[in-house]
Design an enzyme around this catalytic site. Structure first.
Site, short mmCIF file in Angstrom:
data_model
loop_
_atom_site.label_atom_id
_atom_site.label_comp_id
_atom_site.label_asym_id
_atom_site.label_seq_id
_atom_site.Cartn_x
_atom_site.Cartn_y
_atom_site.Cartn_z
N VAL B 165 25.62 -115.99 43.40
CA VAL B 165 26.07 -115.18 42.27
C VAL B 165 27.31 -114.40 42.66
O VAL B 165 27.27 -113.63 43.63
CB VAL B 165 24.97 -114.19 41.82
N ASP B 207 10.23 -104.08 45.61
CA ASP B 207 11.42 -103.48 46.21
C ASP B 207 12.58 -103.47 45.21
O ASP B 207 13.69 -103.87 45.54
CB ASP B 207 11.79 -104.24 47.49
#
Lengths: 192, 971
Positions: B165, B207
């Protein structure tokens, strides 16, 4: 249990254990010292890049401070720690250099690109492996000179601290250092 | 090379170098006459000396710095082909491992390759679990979840290949501060959407934080690392990995800020933990800063567990009330009061989004509805006024609910603050060893204490001579910073973010701070900040100024060369050093000097194993003992302004910690001023002798109870943090503990099924370290009520106290399973040994002649486990004698809470306190590796106890503290 002090700092205890001959303590010490060395290296470069005047002893002092619990160690013992830590730093740095050489050999010829230049750094000016070997040879001829190099170069100690540790005068440290340096330089140069 | 030859070369080398270059040639020729070999050798040495210059002048770590740093970020994989992947460049490195950009030559696309750190992959079970999770995550097909292409292994290294990405992390975006309200809603909705998909598939992220969220230039967001957090989590409990993970302080702290309270407590988490983290991210996007902050791990944890974040509006004027409501509900500390699903969050965010689109404003006018079917709220503001009590979550709109919730928490917050703000505490004191005919006035007979700095661990506090300023060193996990507090105000100024200072001294005019670091470098720094300067080297003590402020005194150690240390004085600028006196080990000067108000005498602490105080005449250097008393340790001497004596910190055999003492002068009588269970660290007295500062070492702990089968589900049973000195469980499931809750150290009994605790001891002395007899009839404990430290017994309801031992210093008892014997530690001349005595008293029996402590009977009563000799754990028989067995438990880190047997008598459990996080471990007696019993990720364990059947575990857990306190003489 009844007089609970702060839990003894791990490194202090391990150093004490190791100097008393507990070899297992060494295995636990190495990663801790290596951690400090890594931190030192990062800080050193950080300061260098930021253009600060380098006070390398400050950095080393900080590292020792973080390693040793001041409250547990009286003055009598402190210089002792420098010596032990210098020995450990030497081992770690030489291991590090050895590992790098292996990686380089095993990895074949790396493709060089612009990206790589940013990531792969230049090699150190001093060949630590060769120096380590030369220092072993020096120790056979003159133990004290080799120890001075170990304390000053690997341990990052100042002349004064080295003198205290070895129970000799600063002038002697300076003289011995000069001679050891010249000898090692010759050993590491191509002509010898 | 033979030694003579080398020696000759050495001499000539220096002699030659000592000469001017133009004389050198002639000298060498003369000296080496007839020895060509020596000549050649010498020439080459001198040539190399000249070439060497900077060679090895920089320390090795600096020489190798570049390669060490390079090794951290990459192992020179770039350019290599690994399977179908051609590694192109490094994308980053983090707690998990390094990430590279690579080209998949088969599928002709760019991928991100993440290699896991080897320390995370050493454990094959964990790797299996990790792969399982990652595979499950890879099955998630959602536009906002990073696509995982492959999970595999190349050349023995575990890796994950994912889509690459381009864009930046949300963290970078937040730092730039360019997020507009509609973007915030968009990003939050996309994250919630990713979470919703994952949660439906049974996957928890664990997380969620801005670093794990990528924002593409087209506004698409991708949540990274599903399932990966689990790997780190399981590794944190592993002590080896802990060391390494701890090096990434930033990472732990960074992750900590987004942890839910249940995660922070180390409890089992479910999908609602992700909703909390999303709430934190949402808050941070709007406010620009995370809601729970602190300088240290413990500060952040405390904030997460106890504090309500500042209202969004106070940090961003554009933040709407409704957004506040959403954030507050996501950040409900009680999971049941939080949004239950990510879908609910999306629904609320969407409504807000539509409203802002329609109104062009974040302020909603239309009703906001949550939990379908419930009454709509007409006006948020009206609701604020109307909601008086806490409605149940299911029957209210989130707005009502949140508003009341905020109110409730505010009350709690005020309460907490009030507790902290109790600044003045009277301190019990006792008279000890203070025998008549003292000419010294009694100072600090009555005193009051004000806590100045209560966050984190402070040390090295000093007060300016005029009493107006207090400087201190704060220690945050080894990172020391220098702070200043103006007495009477509540604000602290950081003078230096990093310091090597330990003990501080003010100059007499209060303008400078002085300290000598670990290496003996004496530094000076302006109190109000500015560069520090190095004044003098080899100053191995704190310094003491002469009354006129023109000179100072200090110690200089000459170890190990002479085995002695000296008292020196120097001018205030570091010049004109003069040696006044020297002393040999073991009675050398150690600690620090104090210059008398009349300028004639310098009081000095001396000794090593035992310490005392001597005076040195400034004029002659003559030395004299100031007292016949010896202590385990004496430090921080401070003269009273009338010269009638000194205040100091000392610990003696009968005291349980370092206490404040007064030593009269010239009489030399000593008196203990404080007699409590605080440890005092450092003492600095103002010029008027009416006020001093010190650091109180303490604990902020709570009691937790866990069942043997599910130690991960420990539950907290006390709500106010305090200091605990020993725990025990009764056969009928009650808890006996020693606590300072009464203002005094007393034994309490608490019914764990509910109800208040009951105080069992009521007297001014200290009562601690309880153990309970197996029949539940007696509590055996350590008490100071006789004037000495002894073992006592009382009925379980506190009645019929009976003294069992008559030693000077007997402590730390354990009852035998048949209820007949009590084993304890008896200390004599500093050597602790084990003894036992009948539960009805009588003559004690000595069990060991070597150093031993922490005794505890085995379940069958035949054996006693104890700490033994230098850092070992031994098993002896209940009849005493040589150890049957010596175990390899790393005692330096575990002795404090001692050991407990398992109920089958086959193993010992202990608390491993290494690394600042404690967990209980189980060491089988037949050897074999220790097994971890608890899985806490934070806090230290100060005491623990098992029920006799081994089914329940009680723990005192919390953090160690160091508070700077100002002590005033209120006579």
């Amino acid at each position: 249990m009844i007089t609970p002090p702060a839990p003894p700092h791990e490194v202090t205890q391990l150093l004490l254990d190791w100097t008393k001959g507990n070899q297992a303590a060494l295995d636990k010490l190495m990663p801790l010292i290596y951690r400090e060395l890594r931190r030192l290296a990062h800080q050193y470069l950080g300061r260098e890049r930021a253009g600060h005047t380098l006070q390398t002893t400050d950095l080393v002092h900080e590292a020792y401070l973080r390693l040793v619990d001041q409250r547990r160690v009286r003055w009598q013992n402190r210089s002792h720690f420098f010596g032990v830590a210098a020995q450990l730093m030497r081992r770690i740095l030489v291991d590090h250099a050895r590992r790098r050489r292996r990686v380089k050999r095993g990895g074949g010829v790396p493709m060089v690109s612009l990206d790589e230049a940013a990531v792969v750094s230049r090699q150190p000016d001093v060949d630590l492996l060769a120096l380590d070997e030369a220092l072993n040879r020096l120790a056979e001829i003159d133990q004290r000179k080799a120890r001075i190099v170990e304390l000053r170069f690997f341990g990052g100690l100042e002349v004064e601290e080295t003198a205290i540790f070895l129970k000799i005068s600063e002038i002697t440290v300076m003289r011995e250092w000069k001679m050891a340096k010249a000898w090692l330089h010759r050993e590491l140069s191509d002509e010898s | 090379m033979n030694p003579e030859h080398w020696k000759r070369l050495d001499e000539l080398f220096h002699s030659a170098l000592d000469r001017e270059p133009h004389e050198r040639e002639a000298f060498i020729t003369g000296a080496c006459e007839g020895d060509d070999e020596l000549r050649a050798e010498l020439d080459s040495m001198i040539a190399h000396h000249e070439q060497a210059r900077s060679f090895i002048e920089s320390p090795a770590y600096a020489v190798a710095a570049e390669t060490i740093v390079a090794d951290d970020s990459s192992e020179t994989l770039i350019g290599k082909a690994l399977g179908p992947y051609q590694i192109l460049s490094v994308l980053g490195a983090g707690g998990m491992g390094e990430v590279y950009l690579a080209f998949d030559t088969d599928l002709r696309r760019q991928v991100a390759l993440k290699f896991l750190h080897t320390y995370l992959t050493d454990d094959t079970k964990k790797v299996q679990r990790f792969k399982q999770e990652a595979r499950a995550a890879s099955a998630l097909n959602h536009p906002n979840i990073l696509t995982i292409f492959e999970i595999g292994e190349i050349d023995g290294r575990e890796f994950i290949a994912t889509e690459f990405v381009e864009g930046e992390t949300l963290s970078e975006l937040i730092n730039r501060g360019t997020l507009k309200p509609p973007e915030v809603l968009d990003v939050a909705t996309q994250i919630a959407s990713a979470l919703s998909a994952a949660h439906t598939a049974g996957i928890i992220h664990r997380d969620i934080k801005p670093e794990n969220i990528m924002v593409r230039p087209d506004g698409f967001i991708k949540v990274l690392d599903f399932g990966v957090a689990k790997l780190i989590e399981t590794s944190v409990s592993d002590s080896d990995a802990l060391t390494l993970i701890n090096t990434e302080q930033g990472m732990i702290l960074g992750t900590l800020r987004y942890m839910s309270p249940e995660q922070a407590r180390g409890l089992v988490v479910d999908s609602r933990t992700d909703i909390w983290s999303l709430g934190v991210v949402l808050y941070e996007m709007v406010a620009g800063q995370p809601p729970f902050e602190g300088a240290t791990k413990s500060d952040v944890l405390a904030a997460i567990l106890e504090r309500e974040p500042l209202p969004l509006a106070s940090r961003n004027a554009e933040a709407s009330e409704v957004l506040q409501v959403i954030v507050t509900r996501a950040l409900a500390k009680d999971v049941d009061e939080r949004y239950q699903t990510a879908r609910e969050v999306i629904d609320d965010l969407r409504r807000l989004d539509i409203q802002s689109d329609a109104e062009g404003d974040m302020e909603p006018v239309a009703p906001l509805k949550v939990n379908a079917g419930q009454a709509a709220v007409k006006s948020e503001k009206a609701e604020v006024a109307n909601t008086g009590q806490k409605p149940t979550a299911s029957a209210t709109s989130s707005a009502e609910y949140i508003v009341s919730e905020v109110k409730r928490h505010k009350k709690v917050a005020v309460l907490v603050f009030a507790t902290l703000a109790i600044a003045v505490a009277s301190v019990a004191f006792g008279f000890y060893k203070f025998i008549g005919r003292n000419r010294s006035a009694v100072h600090f007979q009555k005193m009051s204490m004000t806590r100045l700095a209560t966050s984190g661990r402070s040390r090295g506090a000093a007060i300016s001579p005029d009493g107006k300023y207090v400087a201190y060193v704060r220690d945050d996990a080894g990172q020391r910073s220098l702070w200043l507090r103006q007495v009477g105000t509540t604000s602290d100024i950081q003078i230096s973010p990093q310091t090597d200072a330990g003990e501080l001294t003010f100059s007499l005019d209060g303008i400078y701070l002085y300290w000598s670091n670990f290496f003996g470098d004496l530094h000076r720094m302006p109190v109000l900040g500015g560069p520090k300067s190095l004044l003098l080297k080899r100053v191995n003590s704190c310094i003491a100024f002469s009354p006129d402020g023109k000179r100072f005194a200090f110690f200089r150690g000459d170890y190990p060369s002479q085995g002695e240390s000296s008292l020196l004085v120097a001018n205030v600028d570091g010049t004109s050093e003069q040696k006044l006196a020297s002393r040999k080990q073991p009675d050398s000067f150690e600690g620090g000097p104090a210059w008398s108000p009349d300028g004639k005498v310098i009081a000095c602490t001396t000794g090593s194993a035992y310490m005392s105080v001597v005076e040195v005449r400034v004029e002659s250097g003559a030395q004299k003992s100031m007292t016949s008393q010896r202590w385990n340790e004496v430090k921080n001497l401070a003269w009273l302004s009338d010269g009638s004596g000194l205040l100091m910190l000392a610990s003696d055999q009968g005291s349980l910690s370092t206490q404040v003492w007064q030593l009269s002068y010239p009489g030399g009588e000593s008196r203990r001023i404080t007699n409590d269970f605080n440890g005092y660290e450092g003492l600095s007295l103002a010029a008027n002798s009416r006020v001093f500062v010190t650091v109180l070492e303490g604990q902020a702990a709570n009691i937790w109870i866990a069942s043997a089968g599910e130690v991960s589900r420990a539950r907290q049973v006390t709500s106010r943090a305090g200091k605990y000195f020993g725990l025990a469980l009764t056969p009928d499931g009650k808890l006996v503990c020693a606590s300072e809750a009464s203002g005094n150290l007393d034994i309490w009994i608490i019914d764990l099924r509910g109800g208040d605790g009951r105080q069992l001891t009521v007297n001014a002395s200290a009562n601690l370290l309880p153990s309970v007899s197996p029949d539940g009839r007696y509590v055996v404990f350590t008490s100071t009520r006789s004037g000495a430290v002894n073992i006592w017994r009382m009925d379980i309801d506190g009645a019929n106290p009976k003294q069992l031992t008559n030693g000077n210093f007997d402590y730390n008892s354990s009852c035998s399973p048949d209820g007949k014997w009590v084993v304890y530690v008896h200390e004599n001349s500093g050597t602790p040994t084990l003894w036992k005595v009948s539960i009805d008293g009588g003559n004690p029996v000595q069990l060991t002649d070597k150093d031993a402590g922490n005794p505890v009977f085995s379940p069958d009563g035949k054996l006693i486990a104890c700490s033994y000799g230098n850092g070992k754990v031994a098993i002896i028989t209940s009849e005493g004698g040589q150890p049957r067995k010596v175990l390899d438990i790393p005692t330096p880190f575990i002795v404090e809470p001692g050991f407990q047997w398992t109920s089958d008598g086959r193993a010992l459990t202990y608390a491993d306190r290494r690394g600042g996080v404690s967990n209980i471990w189980n060491q089988p007696l037949d050897g074999g590796p220790p097994k971890q019993v608890t899985d806490f990720r934070s806090d230290e364990i100060f005491s623990f106890a098992w029920s006799r059947d081994g089914k329940q575990l009680a723990l005192a857990r919390g953090i160690e503290t160091g508070d700077v306190v100002l002590v005033s003489d209120s006579r």
